[in-house]
Design a protein around this motif. Structure first.
Motif, mmCIF file in Angstrom:
data_model
loop_
_atom_site.group_PDB
_atom_site.id
_atom_site.type_symbol
_atom_site.label_atom_id
_atom_site.label_comp_id
_atom_site.label_asym_id
_atom_site.label_seq_id
_atom_site.Cartn_x
_atom_site.Cartn_y
_atom_site.Cartn_z
ATOM 1 N N ASP A 64 0.829 -1.210 0.000
ATOM 2 C CA ASP A 64 0.000 0.000 0.000
ATOM 3 C C ASP A 64 0.860 1.256 0.000
ATOM 4 O O ASP A 64 0.535 2.248 -0.652
ATOM 5 C CB ASP A 64 -0.946 0.006 1.199
ATOM 6 C CG ASP A 64 -2.058 -1.022 1.074
ATOM 7 O OD1 ASP A 64 -2.336 -1.471 -0.055
ATOM 8 O OD2 ASP A 64 -2.648 -1.373 2.114
ATOM 9 N N SER A 65 1.978 1.236 0.744
ATOM 10 C CA SER A 65 2.881 2.392 0.765
ATOM 11 C C SER A 65 3.476 2.645 -0.610
ATOM 12 O O SER A 65 3.587 3.785 -1.054
ATOM 13 C CB SER A 65 3.999 2.185 1.786
ATOM 14 O OG SER A 65 3.490 2.255 3.092
ATOM 15 N N ALA A 66 3.852 1.573 -1.301
ATOM 16 C CA ALA A 66 4.416 1.718 -2.648
ATOM 17 C C ALA A 66 3.369 2.277 -3.611
ATOM 18 O O ALA A 66 3.665 3.168 -4.421
ATOM 19 C CB ALA A 66 4.937 0.369 -3.143
ATOM 20 N N ALA A 67 2.142 1.782 -3.511
ATOM 21 C CA ALA A 67 1.065 2.296 -4.372
ATOM 22 C C ALA A 67 0.796 3.764 -4.061
ATOM 23 O O ALA A 67 0.566 4.569 -4.970
ATOM 24 C CB ALA A 67 -0.203 1.465 -4.178
ATOM 25 N N ALA A 68 0.848 4.134 -2.789
ATOM 26 C CA ALA A 68 0.629 5.526 -2.393
ATOM 27 C C ALA A 68 1.736 6.420 -2.946
ATOM 28 O O ALA A 68 1.466 7.532 -3.407
ATOM 29 C CB ALA A 68 0.552 5.644 -0.873
ATOM 30 N N ARG A 69 2.991 5.943 -2.926
ATOM 31 C CA ARG A 69 4.106 6.725 -3.490
ATOM 32 C C ARG A 69 3.896 6.984 -4.981
ATOM 33 O O ARG A 69 4.096 8.097 -5.456
ATOM 34 C CB ARG A 69 5.441 6.004 -3.271
ATOM 35 C CG ARG A 69 6.106 6.323 -1.959
ATOM 36 C CD ARG A 69 7.533 5.807 -1.901
ATOM 37 N NE ARG A 69 7.618 4.356 -1.995
ATOM 38 C CZ ARG A 69 7.376 3.511 -0.999
ATOM 39 N NH1 ARG A 69 7.023 3.974 0.176
ATOM 40 N NH2 ARG A 69 7.496 2.213 -1.181
ATOM 41 N N GLU A 70 3.482 5.956 -5.699
ATOM 42 C CA GLU A 70 3.242 6.091 -7.141
ATOM 43 C C GLU A 70 2.098 7.076 -7.410
ATOM 44 O O GLU A 70 2.205 7.960 -8.268
ATOM 45 C CB GLU A 70 2.918 4.715 -7.739
ATOM 46 C CG GLU A 70 2.792 4.721 -9.232
ATOM 47 C CD GLU A 70 4.093 5.045 -9.949
ATOM 48 O OE1 GLU A 70 4.023 5.632 -11.035
ATOM 49 O OE2 GLU A 70 5.175 4.735 -9.411
ATOM 50 N N MET A 76 0.648 8.030 3.819
ATOM 51 C CA MET A 76 0.592 6.593 3.554
ATOM 52 C C MET A 76 1.892 6.103 2.920
ATOM 53 O O MET A 76 2.367 5.016 3.234
ATOM 54 C CB MET A 76 -0.602 6.259 2.668
ATOM 55 C CG MET A 76 -1.928 6.396 3.389
ATOM 56 S SD MET A 76 -3.316 5.846 2.385
ATOM 57 C CE MET A 76 -3.012 4.080 2.361
ATOM 58 N N ALA A 77 2.479 6.898 2.033
ATOM 59 C CA ALA A 77 3.752 6.532 1.404
ATOM 60 C C ALA A 77 4.854 6.397 2.456
ATOM 61 O O ALA A 77 5.764 5.585 2.312
ATOM 62 C CB ALA A 77 4.139 7.565 0.354
ATOM 63 N N ALA A 78 4.740 7.178 3.529
ATOM 64 C CA ALA A 78 5.713 7.114 4.623
ATOM 65 C C ALA A 78 5.369 6.006 5.620
ATOM 66 O O ALA A 78 6.023 5.870 6.656
ATOM 67 C CB ALA A 78 5.773 8.466 5.336
ATOM 68 N N GLY A 79 4.327 5.236 5.322
ATOM 69 C CA GLY A 79 3.954 4.127 6.195
ATOM 70 C C GLY A 79 3.102 4.524 7.386
ATOM 71 O O GLY A 79 2.970 3.773 8.341
ATOM 72 N N GLU A 80 2.517 5.722 7.335
ATOM 73 C CA GLU A 80 1.703 6.223 8.444
ATOM 74 C C GLU A 80 0.222 6.063 8.141
ATOM 75 O O GLU A 80 -0.208 6.283 7.017
ATOM 76 C CB GLU A 80 1.987 7.711 8.681
ATOM 77 C CG GLU A 80 3.433 8.018 8.993
ATOM 78 C CD GLU A 80 3.733 9.503 8.959
ATOM 79 O OE1 GLU A 80 2.859 10.292 8.530
ATOM 80 O OE2 GLU A 80 4.847 9.868 9.337
ATOM 81 N N GLY A 81 -0.558 5.704 9.152
ATOM 82 C CA GLY A 81 -2.004 5.673 9.012
ATOM 83 C C GLY A 81 -2.547 7.098 9.004
ATOM 84 O O GLY A 81 -1.897 8.021 9.499
#
Length: 149
Positions: free
Chosen positions: A15-21, A65-70
Motif C-alpha cells: 500500500d505504501s508503494a502504491a501511495a508513493r506512485e 501513507m507513502a511514509a507508512g503512516e495511518g
C-alpha cells in the motif's frame, strides 16, 4: 453530530508503494495544472470529478501513507471526547483535563461530558510545538555560548 476517531491502520509495504506512485502523479498534476476540478480515474473506463481541494487533501493523505503512516480525516468542526483529544495530543486523559481546567484549550460541556473542538485542539498543539522549538533553540544557543557543543 459526533465523529468517531479510531486508530488508523498502518499501510503495509504494498500500500505504501502504491501511495508513493499515486502521490507522484497527483503532485505532478497539481504542479502543472490550474484546473479547479480534477478527474480521478476509478477504473479503466470511469472517472470521478472532484474539486481541486480534494486532490490537494488526497496528496497529503498519500504522502503520509507513502511514509507508512495511518491517516484519519476529520471535518474541521469535529468535536472530540476528552479521551480522543488526549490520544491526539499523545498525553494522558488526566493531563488533558488539567489543560481544559486551566483554560489552555477551549471546550464545551454536553451534560456532564466535555467536548473539545478539533480546531481548538490543533491550535493548542501548534502553539505548544512552537514553544518547544523556541525553548530548544534557546538551549542550543546557550550550549554554544558555553562551548558545550
Amino acid at each position: 453530530m459526533g465523529t468517531a476517531l479510531s486508530k488508523s491502520p498502518t499501510p503495509d509495504a504494498e500500500d505504501s508503494a502504491a501511495a508513493r506512485e499515486a502521490l507522484r502523479a497527483v503532485k505532478e498534476f497539481l504542479a502543472t495544472s490550474e484546473a479547479r476540478q480534477v478527474a480521478l480515474r476509478v477504473d479503466d473506463t470511469d472517472a470521478v470529478v472532484v474539486p481541486r481541494e480534494v486532490a490537494e487533501v488526497l496528496a497529503r493523505v498519500l504522502a503520509h501513507m507513502a511514509a507508512g503512516e495511518g491517516v484519519t480525516v476529520l471535518p474541521a468542526h469535529a468535536e472530540l471526547t476528552t479521551q480522543q483529544a488526549a490520544d491526539l495530543l499523545n498525553v494522558s486523559r488526566p493531563y488533558l483535563i488539567k489543560l481544559l481546567d486551566n483554560e489552555a484549550i477551549a471546550y464545551r460541556t454536553v451534560g456532564t461530558h466535555r467536548r473539545v473542538p478539533l480546531d481548538a485542539l490543533l491550535a493548542y498543539k501548534r502553539d505548544d510545538e512552537q514553544k518547544r522549538r523556541k525553548a530548544a533553540d534557546e538551549l542550543s544557543a546557550i550550549s554554544q555560548e558555553l562551548g558545550l557543543v
